[in-house]
Scaffold this motif. Structure first.
Motif, PDB file in Angstrom:
ATOM      1  N   ILE B 131     -10.407 -18.793   1.780  1.00  0.00           N
ATOM      2  CA  ILE B 131      -9.360 -17.831   1.456  1.00  0.00           C
ATOM      3  C   ILE B 131      -9.988 -16.551   0.920  1.00  0.00           C
ATOM      4  N   PHE B 132     -10.991 -16.707   0.037  1.00  0.00           N
ATOM      5  CA  PHE B 132     -11.635 -15.510  -0.500  1.00  0.00           C
ATOM      6  C   PHE B 132     -12.397 -14.755   0.577  1.00  0.00           C
ATOM      7  N   ALA B 133     -13.178 -15.497   1.336  1.00  0.00           N
ATOM      8  CA  ALA B 133     -14.013 -14.840   2.340  1.00  0.00           C
ATOM      9  C   ALA B 133     -13.177 -14.166   3.412  1.00  0.00           C
ATOM     10  N   PHE B 134     -12.067 -14.791   3.772  1.00  0.00           N
ATOM     11  CA  PHE B 134     -11.241 -14.225   4.844  1.00  0.00           C
ATOM     12  C   PHE B 134      -9.897 -13.743   4.312  1.00  0.00           C
ATOM     13  N   ARG B 135      -9.919 -13.245   3.085  1.00  0.00           N
ATOM     14  CA  ARG B 135      -8.638 -12.842   2.495  1.00  0.00           C
ATOM     15  C   ARG B 135      -7.982 -11.733   3.287  1.00  0.00           C
ATOM     16  N   ASP B 136      -8.834 -10.881   3.923  1.00  0.00           N
ATOM     17  CA  ASP B 136      -8.253  -9.793   4.694  1.00  0.00           C
ATOM     18  C   ASP B 136      -7.418 -10.313   5.839  1.00  0.00           C
ATOM     19  N   GLU B 137      -7.870 -11.450   6.429  1.00  0.00           N
ATOM     20  CA  GLU B 137      -7.159 -11.971   7.597  1.00  0.00           C
ATOM     21  C   GLU B 137      -6.015 -12.905   7.221  1.00  0.00           C
ATOM     22  N   ILE B 138      -6.143 -13.543   6.050  1.00  0.00           N
ATOM     23  CA  ILE B 138      -5.179 -14.587   5.699  1.00  0.00           C
ATOM     24  C   ILE B 138      -4.034 -14.046   4.865  1.00  0.00           C
ATOM     25  N   LEU B 139      -4.381 -13.298   3.811  1.00  0.00           N
ATOM     26  CA  LEU B 139      -3.361 -12.885   2.848  1.00  0.00           C
ATOM     27  C   LEU B 139      -2.610 -11.663   3.368  1.00  0.00           C
ATOM     28  N   PRO B 140      -1.353 -11.524   2.973  1.00  0.00           N
ATOM     29  CA  PRO B 140      -0.617 -10.312   3.359  1.00  0.00           C
ATOM     30  C   PRO B 140      -1.305  -9.089   2.778  1.00  0.00           C
ATOM     31  N   VAL B 141      -1.221  -7.981   3.516  1.00  0.00           N
ATOM     32  CA  VAL B 141      -1.903  -6.764   3.055  1.00  0.00           C
ATOM     33  C   VAL B 141      -1.264  -6.286   1.754  1.00  0.00           C
ATOM     34  N   PRO B 142      -2.045  -5.657   0.906  1.00  0.00           N
ATOM     35  CA  PRO B 142      -1.485  -5.116  -0.329  1.00  0.00           C
ATOM     36  C   PRO B 142      -0.393  -4.107   0.003  1.00  0.00           C
ATOM     37  N   GLY B 143       0.645  -4.083  -0.821  1.00  0.00           N
ATOM     38  CA  GLY B 143       1.754  -3.187  -0.529  1.00  0.00           C
ATOM     39  C   GLY B 143       1.480  -1.773  -1.004  1.00  0.00           C
ATOM     40  N   GLY B 144       2.481  -0.901  -0.822  1.00  0.00           N
ATOM     41  CA  GLY B 144       2.355   0.470  -1.301  1.00  0.00           C
ATOM     42  C   GLY B 144       1.932   1.422  -0.209  1.00  0.00           C
ATOM     43  N   SER B 145       2.017   2.716  -0.545  1.00  0.00           N
ATOM     44  CA  SER B 145       1.623   3.731   0.427  1.00  0.00           C
ATOM     45  C   SER B 145       0.113   3.796   0.495  1.00  0.00           C
ATOM     46  N   ARG B 146      -0.359   4.387   1.549  1.00  0.00           N
ATOM     47  CA  ARG B 146      -1.800   4.470   1.747  1.00  0.00           C
ATOM     48  C   ARG B 146      -2.321   5.848   1.379  1.00  0.00           C
ATOM     49  N   ALA B 147      -1.528   6.881   1.616  1.00  0.00           N
ATOM     50  CA  ALA B 147      -2.000   8.239   1.316  1.00  0.00           C
ATOM     51  C   ALA B 147      -0.800   9.152   1.149  1.00  0.00           C
ATOM     52  N   VAL B 148      -1.074  10.261   0.472  1.00  0.00           N
ATOM     53  CA  VAL B 148      -0.065  11.297   0.311  1.00  0.00           C
ATOM     54  C   VAL B 148      -0.656  12.594   0.830  1.00  0.00           C
ATOM     55  N   VAL B 149       0.131  13.360   1.549  1.00  0.00           N
ATOM     56  CA  VAL B 149      -0.352  14.648   2.067  1.00  0.00           C
ATOM     57  C   VAL B 149      -0.304  15.641   0.924  1.00  0.00           C
ATOM     58  N   ARG B 150      -1.465  16.097   0.519  1.00  0.00           N
ATOM     59  CA  ARG B 150      -1.513  16.969  -0.662  1.00  0.00           C
ATOM     60  C   ARG B 150      -1.354  18.422  -0.261  1.00  0.00           C
ATOM     61  N   ASN B 151      -2.061  18.830   0.770  1.00  0.00           N
ATOM     62  CA  ASN B 151      -1.994  20.226   1.214  1.00  0.00           C
ATOM     63  C   ASN B 151      -1.855  20.268   2.713  1.00  0.00           C
ATOM     64  N   VAL B 152      -1.125  21.266   3.179  1.00  0.00           N
ATOM     65  CA  VAL B 152      -0.975  21.465   4.615  1.00  0.00           C
ATOM     66  C   VAL B 152      -1.240  22.929   4.919  1.00  0.00           C
ATOM     67  N   ALA B 153      -2.100  23.175   5.899  1.00  0.00           N
ATOM     68  CA  ALA B 153      -2.328  24.545   6.373  1.00  0.00           C
ATOM     69  C   ALA B 153      -2.044  24.518   7.860  1.00  0.00           C
ATOM     70  N   GLY B 154      -0.968  25.158   8.288  1.00  0.00           N
ATOM     71  CA  GLY B 154      -0.613  25.161   9.698  1.00  0.00           C
ATOM     72  C   GLY B 154       0.369  24.035   9.985  1.00  0.00           C
ATOM     73  N   PHE B 155       0.093  23.266  11.047  1.00  0.00           N
ATOM     74  CA  PHE B 155       1.026  22.220  11.454  1.00  0.00           C
ATOM     75  C   PHE B 155       0.342  20.866  11.464  1.00  0.00           C
ATOM     76  N   VAL B 156       0.916  19.937  10.723  1.00  0.00           N
ATOM     77  CA  VAL B 156       0.394  18.574  10.648  1.00  0.00           C
ATOM     78  C   VAL B 156       1.541  17.637  10.975  1.00  0.00           C
ATOM     79  N   TYR B 157       1.277  16.629  11.793  1.00  0.00           N
ATOM     80  CA  TYR B 157       2.401  15.768  12.140  1.00  0.00           C
ATOM     81  C   TYR B 157       2.016  14.297  12.133  1.00  0.00           C
ATOM     82  N   ARG B 158       3.041  13.502  11.967  1.00  0.00           N
ATOM     83  CA  ARG B 158       2.913  12.048  11.949  1.00  0.00           C
ATOM     84  C   ARG B 158       2.929  11.571  13.390  1.00  0.00           C
ATOM     85  N   VAL B 159       1.978  10.717  13.755  1.00  0.00           N
ATOM     86  CA  VAL B 159       1.865  10.227  15.123  1.00  0.00           C
ATOM     87  C   VAL B 159       2.662   8.936  15.248  1.00  0.00           C
TER      88      VAL B 159
END
Lengths: 192, 807
Positions: B131-159
């Protein structure tokens, strides 16, 4: 490739005559000695354990029905390897319309030294793409490509086995490789 | 990476794919059962008349379940070759079958009860680790957001699959959600751990998180990452062809069609590509493809809004590094003013260069640059919390200023057991004792500074050292010899004296040949940018016993079967194996008795049947994939293969006779004019394949590895010819070695170390290392280049501590 093609691809020098149906002990001996080789050759092309098992069954059923080939003991391995390659290519062609990348949760293989899971999946998908591409080649090209790249045979060895010239092998291989590279390029382009 | 390279790599991976023998055997058993069954047993449901496609398609379920009679199966297969509709019907039915997970029910033979218990026990023991060695594959991924867009110059879009939607500053990105910058645009993302990722125009990435860490999947374009300190797990940047592991740094990754290029502005990153791992520091750059030429790091980051700060930092680190590298290290010492003052009876002598000057130089350089560079000052204040490091540096540097170029430590047996120590150094400033009085001194350590020699010792009589009888001993002569060639770090021990006080039995020591050891010397020096580590064991007479097993340097043909990709290799030439067995027999009478009993049981004469056919050249290696099963290789020189094979067969027969419940199977197979032997224990718990080739026995766990070993030799693709291996060979007059130990475990340990922190120290030293040994009649020399943990002073101290401890 239909079953008859296995004989038709060989030149007159390599025409294989058939003996009467093999005695059970004889066939079993061949099976026990070479089933690993046939299974592995099939697995390399199909990438799927169940399909490899199917191919193993097909190869020996055909031998059972059509008679033990009159080849020397040392050449039995080469004969069975070709049979496995051809039968496996047949199976891959049968599945080539499917766009599913089959899950292989029972695959006991790790090709790399424990890379990250993402890259492992990426490498696995590329291998499946290569297999599908080989399945889309013509019968002769697919066989030559598989014998060269999956079985590691040299051009001269392939030429001897198929009863054709080395130049013929080289030309066919070159065209086949370009076709497969093209498919891989398209596959990678779609994913980027 | 070129398409051809991608194809070659994929083909090589396909060739190298291994299937466990047990899986193949199980499949073969099922197939044989089906094809060998009497025809009457193969009938399935009552036959139906086949008139058209509908009838054929009705057979599909039985066909997929493998219960369709053979004749019907052949008919169906022939039909599907011509009929597209039926072929699609089979495919559709098979697709649903393919996606099922888990073994097909009622297919396998009933499992034996003891296997069930064994598997249950193994699963129980392994579950926690798994379980420890393969926790990435076995356990559900940690929740929460992954990143926040802090600054934008021009046009940035979500794919997304529905196209792109514009992202404003403050937008939140979820796991694996893609973000892309348009032409002429840029963005700065803030990850959940505080790291900042600056994206260049036309760049696309996604952020994913697992228990082992956060990964920035850079699909294309260029980013600069300012990695925050990772509280748990690691930060990675993954492109199509490499993986960058981060350790609190500022670096740039540029991913494109030709490959990826990684440049480091500050700190350290590990770049993993395939089986290779590179460690980069400030100012370093690497690319994954030869077609991707290097560029200056300034150019690489010039697009960034913080480029000026990066330029400044980069310049400072680069300048400091260059100045330190260009300044000469402590020069080699060819004599010692302290050596004559080593006390009588000393059995250990350690001499090191005074580290103070080097530390002072580095510190002065950093201080000077910080005065001139705001960027460097800010970086220092940010990373150096508190005055800890600075204070320690100051104290060490100050104390070193009072001492000469060399510091010597001598150890001698104490009168009441244990060891007495004496530290000496030349005094360069007269007020040393005044300086030392401001620090607390332990009662058991006495100090003096007379005749310009500083002494700190546990024995009072050593406070006023004078030249004595130490100069008449063998250890003194050996130390003088070492100084004659120039020393940097030196450690020498009088093994004759140390072993004389050992509790080991004289007979055993004599039999091992260790009792003849006179001196043991470790040396380390830097020569033309290469660190040379060397250890020498000197014997009082020609080596005998176990100590004589190492033969004189000779060509190692066994190495020709080892590939350059081997993770671990040990190769050696020894004297005749028959002589080695005779040495063992002389060690202990019990060995002779056991051997006689063994010979009576097996009918094998160990001397003539087992040791006799063997030569003295052998190699053991870990060469190939490590998981799921280590790819070991053993290569042994054999003069009489037929006799050795006959001996192996006798041993197998004897085993099977004694243990019929756990037989060993030995089969042979002719292939390509060669005989391959397959040996396996019962229930496939152990298996190996071996063959004889050109005077060697080569053994490996699978036929594929065996064939690869043979190909290595035929094609010359061997470890001994690899440039990386050859560059590690030490500089000395020997054209051959007696033994070689090589490791390149970095690509193996690196990924595992992220799962097991205790391995991180080992993984930190990921460069390959090589140790060579040379056997001379009265001396054994072990030499290596690079940072060798086994030849450092801490290891030496441990060894001496073990040897000099007297109960």
């Amino acid at each position: 490739m239909s079953e008859g093609d296995e004989n038709s691809v060989q030149g007159p020098q390599m025409a294989i005559s058939r003996e009467p149906l093999p005695a059970p002990g004889d066939l079993e001996q061949i099976f026990r000695s070479h089933h690993g080789l046939v299974f592995r050759a099939a697995y390399r092309i199909t990438g799927n354990l169940d399909d490899a098992e199917d191919v193993l069954q097909t190869v020996f059923l055909r031998m059972m029905r059509r008679g033990r080939p009159a080849v020397e003991v040392g050449n039995m391995e080469a004969y069975l390897r070709r049979s496995a390659v051809n039968a496996a290519l047949d199976l891959v062609k049968l599945r080539r319309e499917s766009s599913n990348v089959p899950l292989e949760p029972l695959e006991p293989v790790l090709a790399d030294r424990a890379p990250a899971a993402d890259r492992q999946q990426n490498a696995r998908e590329i291998r499946q793409c290569v297999r599908r591409a080989v399945g889309r080649l013509g019968p002769r090209a697919g066989e030559i490509f598989a014998l060269r790249y999956f079985e590691g045979h040299g051009n001269s060895e392939i030429a001897r086995a198929l009863g054709i010239s080395q130049a013929g092998v080289a030309v066919t291989l070159h065209r086949a490789r370009r076709q497969v590279e093209k498919e891989v390029r398209l596959f990678l382009g779609e994913r980027s | 990476m070129k398409q051809r390279e991608v194809l070659e790599k994929a083909a090589a991976e396909i060739r190298g794919e291994q299937v466990e023998r047990s899986v193949i055997d199980a499949a073969a058993a099922r197939v044989w059962e089906r094809i060998s069954a009497p025809r009457e047993k193969q009938t399935g449901p009552a036959p139906i008349r086949i008139r058209g496609c509908a009838d054929f398609q009705a057979l599909i379920p039985s066909y997929l379940d493998r219960t369709l009679p053979e004749a019907r199966k052949l008919l169906l297969e022939d039909h599907t070759r011509e009929c597209v509709a039926c072929r699609h019907a089979v495919e559709a039915a098979r697709s649903g079958d393919v996606q099922s997970i888990g073994p097909r029910p009622a297919r396998r033979a009933p499992m034996r009860p003891e296997w069930k218990w064994a598997i249950a026990a193994a699963l129980t023991i392994g579950t926690g680790l798994g379980i420890f060695a393969f926790r990435d594959e076995i356990l559900p991924v940690p929740g929460g957001s992954r990143a926040v867009v802090r600054n934008v110059a021009g046009f940035v879009y979500r794919v997304s699959d529905n196209g792109g939607t514009g992202l404003p500053a403050g937008a939140v990105l979820r796991d694996r959600e893609g973000v892309r910058t348009a032409k002429g645009s840029g963005a700065i993302l803030r990850l959940a751990d505080g790291s900042l990722v600056e994206m260049r125009e036309r760049s696309e990435l996604a952020v994913s998180r697992k228990w082992s860490g956060t990964t920035i999947q850079l699909r294309r374009g260029s980013v600069i990452v300012q990695a925050a300190r990772q509280r748990s797990g690691h930060l990675y940047v993954a492109t199509r062809d490499c993986l960058v592991s981060v350790k609190g740094t500022v670096f740039s990754v540029n991913a494109g069609v030709k490959g990826s290029r990684v440049s480091v502005i500050e700190g350290e990153v590990h770049v993993e590509q395939g089986r290779q791992t590179k460690v980069l520091h400030s100012g370093d750059q690497t690319a994954t493809s030869a077609q991707l030429e290097p560029v200056s790091i300034r150019d690489e980051v010039s697009w960034s809004r913080d480029s000026n700060r990066y330029f400044a930092l980069l310049g400072e680190f680069s300048a400091i590094q260059k100045q330190l590298e260009s300044s000469p290290g402590a020069p080699l010492r060819y004599s010692s003013k302290l050596l004559p003052y080593v006390p009588d009876g000393a059995v250990v002598y350690v001499a090191i260069p005074n580290p103070g000057s080097r530390l002072a130089e580095a510190w002065n350089l950093i201080q000077q640059r910080m005065q001139e560079s705001e960027a460097l000052r800010q970086w220092w204040n940010q990373h150096q919390a508190g005055a800890g490091p600075e204070e320690i540096l100051q104290k060490v540097r100050a104390f070193s200023d009072y001492l000469g170029d060399e510091i010597v430590l001598a150890l001698a047996p104490g009168k009441s057991g244990g060891m007495d120590a004496m530290l000496m150094a030349e005094v360069t400033r007269p007020d040393l004792m005044t300086y030392l009085r401001q620090f607390h001194q332990p009662n058991e350590i006495l100090m003096s500074a007379e005749n310009n020699i500083f002494v700190a010792t546990t024995r009072a009589s050593w406070l006023n050292p004078a030249p004595g009888n130490f100069s008449h001993g063998a250890l003194y002569a050996r130390i003088r010899e070492a100084y004659g060639k120039g020393v940097s770090w030196l450690c020498a021990a009088d093994m004759e004296q140390i072993l004389a006080q050992s509790v080991h039995k004289e007979q055993a020591m004599s039999g091992l040949g260790i009792g003849d050891v006179k001196t043991l010397v470790f040396e380390r020096k830097d020569l033309a940018g290469k660190t040379d580590n060397r250890a020498q064991i000197e014997f009082g007479q020609v080596r005998r016993g176990v100590a004589s097993w190492l033969a004189a340097p000779a060509p190692m043909g066994a190495l020709d079967y080892i590939s350059p990709d081997a993770a671990l290799t040990a190769s050696f030439v020894v004297k005749s194996p028959k002589s080695m067995v005779e040495d063992l027999l002389q060690l202990d009478p019990q060995v002779s008795a056991s051997l006689a009993e063994f010979e009576a049981r097996t009918g094998v004469n160990v001397l003539s049947d087992l040791a006799g056919p063997l030569g003295g050249d052998a190699a053991i290696a870990l060469d190939g994939p490590v998981l799921p099963m280590p790819s070991w290789k053993v290569v042994v020189e054999v003069y009489d293969p037929a006799r050795l094979e006959s001996t192996i067969e006798k041993l197998v027969a004897a085993w099977n006779q004694e243990k019929p419940a756990a037989p060993i199977h030995l089969d042979q197979e002719q292939s390509g004019g060669r005989t391959f032997y397959h040996i396996r224990g019962d229930r496939a718990l152990f298996q190996a394949e071996y063959t004889f080739s050109d005077g060697y026995l080569i053994a490996a766990p699978t036929r594929e590895l065996l064939m690869r070993a043979l190909q290595n030799r035929q094609t010359g693709y061997t470890l001994a010819h690899a440039p990386g291996f050859r560059s590690l060979l030490p500089n000395d007059p020997y054209p051959n070695c007696s033994a070689v130990v090589y490791q390149n475990l970095g690509p193996v340990i690196g990924p595992i170390a992220s799962q097991f922190p205790s391995l991180s120290t080992l993984a930190a030293s990921t460069a390959p290392t090589l140790v060579c040994a040379y056997g001379e009649p009265q001396r054994i020399t072990v030499a290596g280049t690079g940072n060798l943990p086994v030849l450092n002073l801490a290891a030496m101290g441990g060894i001496f501590g073990q040897l000099t401890h007297r109960p």
